[in-house]
Enzyme design. Structure first.
Site, PDB file in Angstrom:
ATOM      1  N   HIS A 147       0.845  -1.190   0.000  1.00 46.08           N
ATOM      2  CA  HIS A 147       0.000   0.000   0.000  1.00 46.08           C
ATOM      3  C   HIS A 147       0.882   1.242   0.000  1.00 46.08           C
ATOM      4  CE1 HIS A 147      -3.755  -2.168   0.746  1.00 46.08           C
ATOM      5  NE2 HIS A 147      -3.073  -2.919   1.598  1.00 46.08           N
ATOM      6  N   CYS A 188      -0.500   2.296  -4.358  1.00 44.90           N
ATOM      7  CA  CYS A 188      -1.284   3.476  -4.708  1.00 44.90           C
ATOM      8  C   CYS A 188      -0.407   4.719  -4.620  1.00 44.90           C
ATOM      9  CB  CYS A 188      -2.482   3.613  -3.768  1.00 44.90           C
ATOM     10  SG  CYS A 188      -3.732   2.323  -3.953  1.00 44.90           S
TER      11      CYS A 188
END
Length: 448
Positions: A147, A188
């Site tokens: 992430h 991301c």
């Protein structure tokens, strides 16, 4: 010429001329890192296992591959196939044989930086103790899957900031730890780790699964019984390209990094891959960073590419899986239990939204329309702004919400970056956090 020695595991978009293993000076090193834990993050560790098997198949010895992964997926109680990790539907088991140099609490930003910069002393007594021992004629490949948010990437219990990563890469260059380095980053907003801050004169070619402001996606999220996604959309694209090209005569021997990047980009449905750094390295071949020799065929079958119809942003996998489980539940008690968990997650997200709205209202009350700018733009970070950003994120993490235990918070961190770009006082903002957060930290943890 290069001989296979060490490969830093990273997204194999780094392709290069086949290495000559006959005894040249250059070596290949790989560092492969999954920064996530828990079953709903299955895809990240599956990506790393797949990458390891590719390097192993290409003749890179374990002494030259460093793997960091939490290692809680293969035998996780939620895994319907105990001891098995796959990276695509009906794919081979990628778990057997994978070396695990650093697991569990050893998967940290500090250890990652020490590995990259060759700080062997700092790693004594930790895991295998392996670090990069590469030299000025070597090629290094780094692959990181997890992430991320504006200017940071996540590890199981903490985060690594862009300025910390860039500092480590500059140290590697200064210490002459590589001739060329390829970095594949799948998170991301991954472009924010390199955009406008990665030097173009230190022989690093970086590719990311997203630009500085958009999400990265997982794929193969619709496999019956798995209740998770099997791969990162970006990782699946580059690694399946490697698997396929391995079965074409001279396939990888002629494919350049640039050509593979274009093929991967064309395959993406949701993610927005980008390139940074020394783009001239794109003319190098995949095998320059992967190794030229193919193994005896273990896990090398030419599995047909499966184009998933379902891609989910990395931040939304848990919520989407809970939605499906609630819909599929037949037993009343199971349905109520799952619905309660789902509503807890949704309500926790709403609380995060409300908290950031209050913080920005408090911060911008004296500036007309400033709140709109803070909330709805992604101001680009540079290295000079990173100390401010790190201070705000660290303080928010400590006094408001633990971002590693509530990953939805990552979707709001660009607002803290905006505060720094617009030159808000860090001390004033910390006072705002203190006023608005109160008991939020205890109330909002553990809702992933």
């Amino acid at each position: 010429m290069f001989r296979s020695v060490l490969v830093i595991f990273l997204v194999p978009l780094c392709l290069a001329i086949p290495l000559d293993t006959s005894g040249g000076e250059g070596k290949i090193w790989a560092v492969l890192v999954a920064g996530a834990k828990e079953y709903y993050n299955y895809a990240m560790q599956a990506d790393i296992c797949h990458a390891y098997q590719i390097f192993h198949r290409h003749g890179i010895p374990n002494s030259n591959i460093i793997v960091m992964m939490y290692d809680d997926i293969a035998y996780n109680p939620n895994n319907p196939r105990q001891g098995v990790i796959i990276n695509q539907p009906n794919g081979p088991n990628l778990y057997p044989g994978v070396i695990k140099d650093y697991t569990k609490e050893e998967v940290t930003p500090e250890n990652f930086i020490n590995i990259l910069t060759g700080n062997k002393k700092a790693m004594e007594g930790k895991g295998s103790g392996k670090v990069l021992e590469s030299g000025p004629n070597d090629h290094v490949l780094v692959y990181f899957s997890d992430h991320g948010s504006s200017g940071l990437i996540a590890f199981p219990e903490s985060v690594l900031y862009a300025d910390q990563l860039i500092k480590a890469l500059k140290t590697m260059h200064k210490k002459k730890m590589y001739k060329k380095l390829v970095f594949y980053l799948d998170t991301c907003e991954s472009g924010s780790m390199f955009s406008k801050i990665l030097p173009k004169n230190i022989n690093i070619f970086a590719t990311t699964s997203a630009d500085a402001t958009h999400l990265a996606y997982n794929t193969y999220c619709d496999v019956p019984g798995m209740d998770t996604c099997l791969a990162g959309e970006y990782g699946a694209a580059w690694m399946e390209d490697i698997d396929h090209e391995d079965h074409i005569k001279k396939g990888l021997r002629t494919e350049t990094l640039k050509k593979q990047f274009q093929k991967v980009s064309n395959r993406m449905k949701e993610s927005r891959p980008c390139e940074y750094g020394e783009l001239s390295l794109g003319v190098d071949h995949v095998t320059d960073f992967l190794g030229g020799a193919k193994g005896s065929g273990d896990l090398a079958e030419d599995t047909p590419t499966v184009h998933s119809t379902v891609s989910i942003s990395k931040r939304d996998v848990l919520l989407e899986m809970l939605n499906r489980q609630v819909d599929a539940a037949v037993n009343k008690e199971d349905k109520e239990r799952l619905e309660k968990k789902r509503l807890h997650l949704i309500n926790g997200r709403k609380e995060i939204d409300n908290l950031f709205s209050k913080i920005l209202t408090q911060a911008s009350r004296s500036v007309v329309d400033d709140k709109n700018v803070l909330e709805n733009t992604h101001q680009p970070l540079n290295l000079e702004m990173m100390p401010c950003y790190r201070t705000l994120v660290d303080n928010f993490n400590q006094n408001c919400v633990n971002i590693n235990k509530n990953l939805y918070t990552l979707s709001h961190l660009h607002k803290l970056a905006n505060l720094c770009v617009l030159e808000y006082s860090t001390s004033d903002m910390i006072q705002v956090f203190s006023k608005e957060c109160k008991d939020q930290h205890r109330a909002l943890v553990n809702i992933n």
